[in-house]
Every structure is written in C-alpha cells, then in structure tokens.
Design a protein around this motif. Structure first.
Motif, PDB file in Angstrom:
ATOM      1  N   LEU A   1      69.851  20.457  47.483  1.00 41.52           N
ATOM      2  CA  LEU A   1      69.006  21.176  46.149  1.00 41.52           C
ATOM      3  C   LEU A   1      69.858  21.826  45.390  1.00 41.52           C
ATOM      4  O   LEU A   1      69.884  21.793  44.291  1.00 41.52           O
ATOM      5  N   MET A   2      71.160  22.244  45.807  1.00 42.44           N
ATOM      6  CA  MET A   2      71.952  22.955  44.883  1.00 42.44           C
ATOM      7  C   MET A   2      72.644  21.603  43.899  1.00 42.44           C
ATOM      8  O   MET A   2      72.872  21.917  42.797  1.00 42.44           O
ATOM      9  N   LYS A   3      72.931  20.661  44.561  1.00 41.95           N
ATOM     10  CA  LYS A   3      73.136  19.265  43.730  1.00 41.95           C
ATOM     11  C   LYS A   3      72.098  19.146  42.791  1.00 41.95           C
ATOM     12  O   LYS A   3      72.380  18.502  41.533  1.00 41.95           O
ATOM     13  N   PHE A   4      70.906  19.121  42.956  1.00 46.39           N
ATOM     14  CA  PHE A   4      69.795  18.702  42.262  1.00 46.39           C
ATOM     15  C   PHE A   4      69.614  19.650  41.231  1.00 46.39           C
ATOM     16  O   PHE A   4      69.259  18.999  39.882  1.00 46.39           O
ATOM     17  N   VAL A   5      70.076  20.959  41.282  1.00 44.54           N
ATOM     18  CA  VAL A   5      69.784  22.080  40.133  1.00 44.54           C
ATOM     19  C   VAL A   5      70.924  21.796  39.365  1.00 44.54           C
ATOM     20  O   VAL A   5      71.139  22.642  38.259  1.00 44.54           O
ATOM     21  N   GLY A   6      72.019  20.991  39.563  1.00 40.38           N
ATOM     22  CA  GLY A   6      73.079  20.819  38.772  1.00 40.38           C
ATOM     23  C   GLY A   6      74.390  21.831  38.879  1.00 40.38           C
ATOM     24  O   GLY A   6      74.900  22.317  38.050  1.00 40.38           O
ATOM     25  N   ALA A   7      74.452  22.507  40.304  1.00 36.62           N
ATOM     26  CA  ALA A   7      75.627  23.228  40.456  1.00 36.62           C
ATOM     27  C   ALA A   7      76.851  22.709  40.453  1.00 36.62           C
ATOM     28  O   ALA A   7      77.177  21.653  40.688  1.00 36.62           O
ATOM     29  N   GLY A   8      77.692  23.258  39.561  1.00 31.83           N
ATOM     30  CA  GLY A   8      79.109  22.750  39.301  1.00 31.83           C
ATOM     31  C   GLY A   8      80.084  22.981  40.226  1.00 31.83           C
ATOM     32  O   GLY A   8      79.759  23.702  41.233  1.00 31.83           O
ATOM     33  N   PRO A   9      81.246  22.193  40.481  1.00 32.59           N
ATOM     34  CA  PRO A   9      82.054  22.469  41.472  1.00 32.59           C
ATOM     35  C   PRO A   9      82.584  24.020  41.740  1.00 32.59           C
ATOM     36  O   PRO A   9      82.763  24.399  42.767  1.00 32.59           O
ATOM     37  N   GLU A  10      82.478  24.669  40.540  1.00 31.26           N
ATOM     38  CA  GLU A  10      83.157  25.839  40.567  1.00 31.26           C
ATOM     39  C   GLU A  10      82.213  27.091  41.218  1.00 31.26           C
ATOM     40  O   GLU A  10      82.578  28.093  41.674  1.00 31.26           O
ATOM     41  N   VAL A  11      80.824  26.579  41.491  1.00 28.02           N
ATOM     42  CA  VAL A  11      79.794  27.446  41.835  1.00 28.02           C
ATOM     43  C   VAL A  11      79.061  26.968  43.042  1.00 28.02           C
ATOM     44  O   VAL A  11      78.383  27.594  43.752  1.00 28.02           O
ATOM     45  N   PHE A  12      79.436  25.661  43.333  1.00 25.31           N
ATOM     46  CA  PHE A  12      78.596  24.934  44.464  1.00 25.31           C
ATOM     47  C   PHE A  12      78.384  25.584  45.762  1.00 25.31           C
ATOM     48  O   PHE A  12      77.409  25.943  46.216  1.00 25.31           O
ATOM     49  N   GLN A  13      79.688  25.890  46.370  1.00 25.86           N
ATOM     50  CA  GLN A  13      79.869  26.250  47.834  1.00 25.86           C
ATOM     51  C   GLN A  13      79.128  27.652  47.748  1.00 25.86           C
ATOM     52  O   GLN A  13      78.406  27.918  48.689  1.00 25.86           O
ATOM     53  N   ASP A  14      79.384  28.581  46.568  1.00 24.62           N
ATOM     54  CA  ASP A  14      78.800  29.823  46.705  1.00 24.62           C
ATOM     55  C   ASP A  14      77.243  29.756  46.759  1.00 24.62           C
ATOM     56  O   ASP A  14      76.667  30.618  47.414  1.00 24.62           O
ATOM     57  N   SER A  15      76.910  28.922  45.949  1.00 19.75           N
ATOM     58  CA  SER A  15      75.270  28.845  45.676  1.00 19.75           C
ATOM     59  C   SER A  15      74.814  28.276  46.928  1.00 19.75           C
ATOM     60  O   SER A  15      73.714  28.639  47.444  1.00 19.75           O
ATOM     61  N   VAL A  16      75.374  27.354  47.700  1.00 18.53           N
ATOM     62  CA  VAL A  16      74.903  26.760  49.081  1.00 18.53           C
ATOM     63  C   VAL A  16      74.885  27.846  50.135  1.00 18.53           C
ATOM     64  O   VAL A  16      74.045  28.018  50.663  1.00 18.53           O
TER      65      VAL A  16
ATOM     66  N   SER B   1      76.129  31.414  40.561  1.00 21.39           N
ATOM     67  CA  SER B   1      75.931  30.950  41.873  1.00 21.39           C
ATOM     68  C   SER B   1      74.522  31.219  42.471  1.00 21.39           C
ATOM     69  O   SER B   1      73.649  30.523  42.953  1.00 21.39           O
ATOM     70  N   VAL B   2      74.273  32.327  42.206  1.00 22.24           N
ATOM     71  CA  VAL B   2      73.011  33.129  42.687  1.00 22.24           C
ATOM     72  C   VAL B   2      71.746  32.946  41.790  1.00 22.24           C
ATOM     73  O   VAL B   2      70.753  32.574  42.196  1.00 22.24           O
ATOM     74  N   SER B   3      71.884  32.791  40.547  1.00 26.66           N
ATOM     75  CA  SER B   3      70.969  32.149  39.607  1.00 26.66           C
ATOM     76  C   SER B   3      70.463  30.850  39.718  1.00 26.66           C
ATOM     77  O   SER B   3      69.614  30.693  39.505  1.00 26.66           O
ATOM     78  N   LEU B   4      71.373  30.165  40.014  1.00 25.50           N
ATOM     79  CA  LEU B   4      70.855  28.803  40.511  1.00 25.50           C
ATOM     80  C   LEU B   4      70.004  28.611  41.527  1.00 25.50           C
ATOM     81  O   LEU B   4      68.867  27.754  41.491  1.00 25.50           O
ATOM     82  N   SER B   5      69.907  29.496  42.384  1.00 25.09           N
ATOM     83  CA  SER B   5      69.228  29.637  43.423  1.00 25.09           C
ATOM     84  C   SER B   5      67.786  30.249  43.375  1.00 25.09           C
ATOM     85  O   SER B   5      66.620  29.996  43.998  1.00 25.09           O
ATOM     86  N   PHE B   6      67.531  31.033  42.306  1.00 25.25           N
ATOM     87  CA  PHE B   6      66.338  31.724  41.865  1.00 25.25           C
ATOM     88  C   PHE B   6      65.245  30.935  41.889  1.00 25.25           C
ATOM     89  O   PHE B   6      64.130  30.998  42.176  1.00 25.25           O
ATOM     90  N   PRO B   7      65.231  29.877  40.933  1.00 25.13           N
ATOM     91  CA  PRO B   7      63.945  29.082  40.950  1.00 25.13           C
ATOM     92  C   PRO B   7      63.542  28.519  42.006  1.00 25.13           C
ATOM     93  O   PRO B   7      62.420  28.476  42.246  1.00 25.13           O
ATOM     94  N   ILE B   8      64.352  28.058  42.794  1.00 24.24           N
ATOM     95  CA  ILE B   8      64.147  27.263  44.044  1.00 24.24           C
ATOM     96  C   ILE B   8      63.336  28.319  45.114  1.00 24.24           C
ATOM     97  O   ILE B   8      62.503  28.070  45.580  1.00 24.24           O
TER      98      ILE B   8
END
Length: 453
Positions: free
Chosen positions: A118-133, A51-58
């Motif tokens: 943004l998290m939807k755009f990078v493809g965050a799945g349901p299991e990590v979506f809320q944590d990544s947001v 969930s954190v790794s998804l945020s890094f590029p943005i």
C-alpha cells in the motif's frame, strides 16, 4: 439506570442543540489526534510528518467502512428507541457490536500484512518508506479499538446520549498529548520508537476509550445493555445492517476520494495555488465539522421520531435543522468572507500571491457554506429514516457530477484558469442543496416503513 430524555416530545430546537453541540465538540477533539501527532513528529523532521501523511488517505478509506456500518447501528437503534422497544434496542446494539468487532479484526490483519504494498502504491519514497510502513502496521492493530469506540459512540447517539462519548474523547486526547512525546522520543525505561511511537500512543488511548465504551454498554447504565447471549450471528439482521451501512460507507469514501481528485487538478498550477487551495480546504474542513454535527444530531432525532410514527414531527425536525444550518453557516461564511485576507495571512504570512489567491478562494466559496449545511443536514434526515442510498447519491452528485466536472471545465476550457476550480465549490453546494431539498419536500420518505426486525 440514568434517566433518559424523550426526544419524541418537547422542544425540537432544544433537542437539536443539546444533541448537536456535544457531537461537534467530540468531532473537534478527534481531529486533535492528527494535530498532536503532527506537532510532535514535526520535531523529528519533515520526513517523519510526510511518512504519516501518506497513511492518512488509506486510513480514512478504511475508517469509512466502519463509519458507515456504525451509522447504520445509529439508525436502527434510534428507530427502535422511538418505538419504545428497549428489548430491540439492546438486541440491535449487541448485534452491531458483534459485527463491527469481527470486521475490525479482519481489517486489522489485512492492514498489517498489506502495509508495504500500500505504501508503494501511494508513492512512498525510500527516505520515508520504512517509517510509513511501520506507522501503518501499528495503526492497523488499532482498528479493533477504534471501531469499538466508534460503535459505542454511534449507539449512544442513537438513543440521544451524546455527553459521555464526548467526555471519553476529551480524556483520551489529553492523555495522547502526554503519551506521544513519551513513545516518540522515549523517557527512562521507555525506548523512543520514532514515527511508530505516535501510533503506539494512539493505540493505547484508543484501547482505553474502547474498554470504557464497552464497559458502559455491558453495564447498561446509559440506556443500552449489550449481552454476549445476543451476539449469535443473526444473518437476517446483519443483512439489514449492511443494506443501510454500505451506502453510507461509500458516501464517506467518495468524499475522501473527491477531495483527493480536486488536489490533482490544483497541482498543475504551481506551489502558490496549491498552498492557497490547502488553506481554503482547511477552512472548509472546519466548517464541515459543525455541519456534520448537526447532520448526526438530525439522524438521531429523525430516527427516533420516525420510529415512533410521528411523521409530522419528523418533518419539523428536518426543516428546523436545515434552517439552523442555512442561517448559522451562512453567517459563518460571511465572517470568513470579510476577513479572508487576514485568515490566509495567519496561515501563510508574508506571501502576497498566496494571500491574494487564497482570499479569493474563500470569498468565492464562503457565502455558500449555508447551502453545504442544508445538504449535510438533509442527508442526515434521509439517514434517520433509513434512506442511506439517497444520502450517498446526493453526495456523489455533488462531488462527481457537479464539482469535479465543473472545476475541470472552467479551469481547462475557459479563461478563468485556476479560479474556475474555486467556482466549482459554490456551484456544487447550490445544486446539491436544491436536489436534497426538492427530494425531501417530495415526501417520498414518508412512505418508508420504520425498522421493525
């Protein structure tokens, strides 16, 4: 006021080294933030890390904007410092702080309210979506503090003061090591916040570093004194900051996007090749740290000497810095070449195919590390004289006109397969170094006028 060093006289080698190593150490320490977060979040499980790794590029793309504009502040302040104009050093610093502060507030609001799409755009799945947001929203408020420390760091580099920023980064990294588990897992009255807790810990340390940096700038004891009275928007000056800063922001953004696109090429060859590429990319990122450190030192030293009107000394600075980068990083590359298998085995023990493919990647890429250093250092020299567009174009040439097309062509249209991706790295390093060196030796930068507004 602390006694300042005159970087426009004396030993160039000594000045370069004394500027470069604290910058390199500060860069290394700043990468520790991610490693510390990853270490503690790993105790929550793979989804927390993902969930954190998804945020890094943005997050990196957002920080590229601030990084480019603060580099522009370095260039302007360095040239005024070289011209021995303390009044304009202080005025330029005050204006830079004001502009970066306003931009950071805007980006903080945009980041907070756009976190979910943004998290939807990078493809965050349901299991990590809320944590990544949650992580991205909390991190967005940290942009204000992060950008304020960035601007402090850049202005200090402009006048040649590189130790104080390093000390502050060291202190905050050590503090983050303690605060991460406290806010992730909780203790006593402090409730554990999981993934968002890592962002809270970072914001606290970033806030302290920003306050320390601004206090030093307002106090004026380290060569720069900023004042609220000089922060009234000067649109002519702001235009100059953006003219220098936007190309640098695009330069940094294009590098992040370039690495992402290369990963897309690699993923088609299976998990073993992805793992081999991943380890090789980590090695490359380690090499880029000293290369960028020398490039930043070169920007400061070139900026001051160019601002002082010492064109011959400016040229000697760039030549010596390029030579140090070439010899030093080529030597490092040869060490990686001879110990390639052992290095890959350290990261991925027991997987013979990954060790073999990863070692081949390092052996193909490593001998060109010196050329990569030459390109980065000469980009730093171009930035120092205010030619940030040239630096940007060379980076785009390296990544988008050479590396990616060569990687695609060799891997898709020849029998080299994925090895063609490996060969694109030395090819782009060589051609970019040649272009940067040829353009520098053409001497067209000598016709440019130093910043005087």
């Amino acid at each position: 006021m602390k006694k300042e060093k005159d970087l426009t006289t004396g030993s160039i080698f000594k000045s370069l080294v004394s500027l470069a190593w604290p910058i390199i150490m500060a860069n290394v320490l700043q990468t520790m933030y991610q490693l510390i977060d990853t270490f503690w979040l790993g105790r929550l499980g793979a989804n927390a890390v993902a969930s954190v790794s998804l945020s890094f590029p943005i997050l990196f793309l957002v920080l590229s904007l601030g990084g480019g504009l603060t580099l522009a502040g370095t260039v302007i302040v360095a040239q005024h410092k070289g011209a021995n104009n303390q009044k304009k050093v202080n005025y330029s610093s005050s204006q830079t702080v004001m502009v970066i502060f306003l931009i950071s507030i805007l980006l903080a609001f945009v980041g907070y309210f756009s976190a979910s799409p943004l998290m939807k755009f990078v493809g965050a799945g349901p299991e990590v979506f809320q944590d990544s947001v949650d992580y991205f929203q909390v991190s967005s408020w940290g942009f204000i503090f992060l950008f304020m420390f960035f601007v402090f760091q850049s202005l200090m580099r402009g006048i040649g003061e590189v130790f104080m920023p390093m000390y502050i980064v060291l202190a905050t990294v050590l503090l983050n090591l303690l605060l991460d588990p406290l806010f992730i897992f909780g203790y006593g009255p402090i409730k554990g916040q999981g993934v968002a807790g890592a962002a809270v810990a970072s914001i606290i340390t970033q806030g302290l570093s920003a306050v320390a940096g601004l206090w030093i700038l307002f106090r004026g004891s380290y060569g720069i004194r900023i004042q609220f009275s000089q922060m009234k928007p000067d649109f002519k000056w702001i235009k100059k900051l953006f003219q220098l800063g936007i190309p640098s922001s695009l330069d940094q953004s294009s590098r992040a996007a370039g690495m992402t696109v290369m990963v897309m090429l690699v993923t088609g060859y299976g998990s073993e090749i992805v793992a081999a590429y991943g380890v090789g990319a980590r090695i490359l990122s380690l090499v880029i740290v000293p290369a960028l450190g020398f490039a930043m030192a070169t920007t400061s030293l070139v900026g001051q000497n160019f601002g002082a009107g010492k064109i011959m000394r400016t040229e000697k600075v760039a030549n010596l810095s390029a030579m140090i980068a070439l010899v030093g990083l080529t030597s490092v590359g040869l060490i990686f070449f001879f110990f390639a298998e052992a290095i890959i085995a350290f990261f991925v023990p027991g997987d013979e195919q990954v060790i073999r493919d990863g070692a081949l990647f390092i052996k193909i890429m490593a001998p060109s590390f010196g050329l990569l250093g030459v390109q980065q250092v000469l980009n730093g020299a171009f930035n120092g004289v205010g030619m940030t567009t040239v630096s940007m174009l060379i980076s785009i040439f390296s990544l988008w006109i050479v590396r990616f097309p060569v990687a695609w062509m060799l891997s898709e249209k020849t029998t080299l397969s994925y090895e063609g991706i490996w060969w694109a790295f030395p090819a782009s390093n060589l051609l970019a170094a040649i272009v940067a060196f040829a353009y520098f030796k053409s001497g067209s930068w000598k016709k440019r006028k130093p910043v005087r507004h």
